[in-house]
Design a protein around this motif. Structure first.
Motif, short mmCIF file in Angstrom:
data_model
loop_
_atom_site.label_atom_id
_atom_site.label_comp_id
_atom_site.label_asym_id
_atom_site.label_seq_id
_atom_site.Cartn_x
_atom_site.Cartn_y
_atom_site.Cartn_z
N PRO A 299 -14.89 6.78 3.98
CA PRO A 299 -15.31 6.10 2.76
C PRO A 299 -15.45 7.07 1.59
CG PRO A 299 -16.49 5.20 4.62
CD PRO A 299 -15.70 6.37 5.15
N GLY A 300 -14.87 6.68 0.46
CA GLY A 300 -14.93 7.50 -0.74
C GLY A 300 -13.73 8.38 -0.94
N ARG B 192 -9.75 9.43 -1.31
CA ARG B 192 -8.61 8.82 -1.96
C ARG B 192 -7.42 9.77 -1.89
NH1 ARG B 192 -7.66 10.59 -7.28
NH2 ARG B 192 -6.80 8.56 -7.82
N ALA C 143 -7.48 -0.68 3.05
CA ALA C 143 -7.32 0.23 1.91
C ALA C 143 -6.52 -0.47 0.82
CB ALA C 143 -6.62 1.51 2.35
N ARG D 73 -1.27 -2.78 -7.00
CA ARG D 73 -2.31 -2.54 -6.01
C ARG D 73 -2.00 -3.42 -4.80
NH1 ARG D 73 -8.16 -2.07 -9.11
NH2 ARG D 73 -7.62 -0.24 -10.38
N PRO E 17 -9.98 5.03 -3.67
CA PRO E 17 -11.09 5.43 -2.81
C PRO E 17 -11.41 4.37 -1.76
CG PRO E 17 -11.58 6.01 -5.07
CD PRO E 17 -10.31 5.20 -5.10
N LEU E 18 -11.53 4.80 -0.51
CA LEU E 18 -11.79 3.89 0.59
C LEU E 18 -13.21 3.33 0.48
CD1 LEU E 18 -10.19 3.02 3.19
CD2 LEU E 18 -11.66 4.62 4.43
N LYS E 19 -13.34 2.01 0.63
CA LYS E 19 -14.65 1.39 0.55
C LYS E 19 -15.40 1.54 1.87
CE LYS E 19 -13.40 -2.06 -2.95
NZ LYS E 19 -13.35 -3.51 -3.27
N PRO E 20 -16.74 1.61 1.82
CA PRO E 20 -17.51 1.72 3.06
C PRO E 20 -17.29 0.51 3.97
CG PRO E 20 -18.88 2.21 1.14
CD PRO E 20 -17.59 1.64 0.63
N GLY E 21 -17.41 0.74 5.26
CA GLY E 21 -17.25 -0.35 6.23
C GLY E 21 -17.17 0.22 7.62
N SER F 177 -15.89 3.95 10.95
CA SER F 177 -15.90 4.03 9.49
C SER F 177 -14.79 4.94 8.98
CB SER F 177 -17.26 4.53 9.00
OG SER F 177 -17.55 5.80 9.57
N ARG G 101 -10.21 5.10 8.17
CA ARG G 101 -8.86 4.55 8.17
C ARG G 101 -7.91 5.63 8.65
NH1 ARG G 101 -4.34 4.60 4.00
NH2 ARG G 101 -2.94 2.92 4.65
#
Length: 218
Positions: A129-130, A132, A157, A172, A196-200, A207, A209
């Motif tokens: 997460p976060g 890119r 993503a 996108r 930027p990858l979102k939290p999850g 957590s 990708r």
């Protein structure tokens, strides 16, 4: 910069190929049938050649963790970007490219109109997460007539797919677990990146990708 958006995050989206360029396509869920086979192979690859944050020629550490499998592996350091048959950390050959991954990439490439794709390199990227990936072109391969096949696993993503110059508008493109994207031909040298990858948390990969990008590099 103006942007258009193709949303594949909606589970109700159709499973048909989503063309985002003349020779660029997203194949929703195409890799799902291979996941059970690929995950043990992925663990083997990471155990043999762990993720590392490579250094750019300018001396910056890349935010995305990276490793490779196949006859060639992409590396970056102060000397530049290149493909190497040896892992610079161990000075041993990169892990063998799994047969299932070669088969998956060949079938995906064929579905996109690229017959007889035989990758010799697979970049394995780990996004947390976060993190890119800034807009860039894939120019280190010898034969631009061969496509790039990109397999998404884990957290969703947003992929940016632009034009042949950095300043052109970008699309996108939402990518989910099991989606495969293929681009080549007229679209081979388009600029692309990842927001930027979102939290999850993903039930199989937690957590993060994992992105597998297969190429014919040599």
């Amino acid at each position: 910069m103006m942007q258009t958006e193709l949303d594949l995050f909606n589970p109700a989206s159709p499973a048909e190929p989503q063309w985002i360029g003349k020779q660029a396509v997203v194949l929703p869920g195409f890799a799902l049938a291979w996941v059970e086979t690929l995950l043990p192979e992925l663990r083997r690859i990471i155990a043999q050649a762990p993720f590392r944050n490579m250094v750019t020629p300018g001396g910056l550490n890349m935010a995305v963790g990276l490793t490779n499998c196949g006859a060639l592996g992409w590396v970056s350091d102060r000397r530049g970007y290149r493909y190497s048959p040896l892992d610079p950390l161990s000075q041993q050959p990169w892990p063998v490219l799994p047969g299932a991954l070669s088969e998956l990439s060949a079938l995906a490439a064929a579905a996109a109109g690229f017959a007889d794709f035989q990758p010799d390199a697979c970049l394995v990227n780990c996004y947390k997460p976060g993190t890119r990936l800034s807009l860039h072109q894939d120019r280190d391969e010898r034969d631009y007539s061969q496509p790039i096949v990109s397999v998404s696993l884990g957290l969703p993503a947003v992929f940016q797919f632009g034009g042949h110059t950095r300043s052109e508008p970008t699309q996108r493109v939402g990518l989910r677990h099991g989606d495969v994207m293929v681009w080549g031909g007229a679209d081979r040298l388009r600029f692309h990146g990842v927001l930027p990858l979102k939290p999850g948390s993903h039930p199989l990969l937690g957590s993060r990708r994992i992105n597998l990008t297969l190429r014919k590099a040599g």
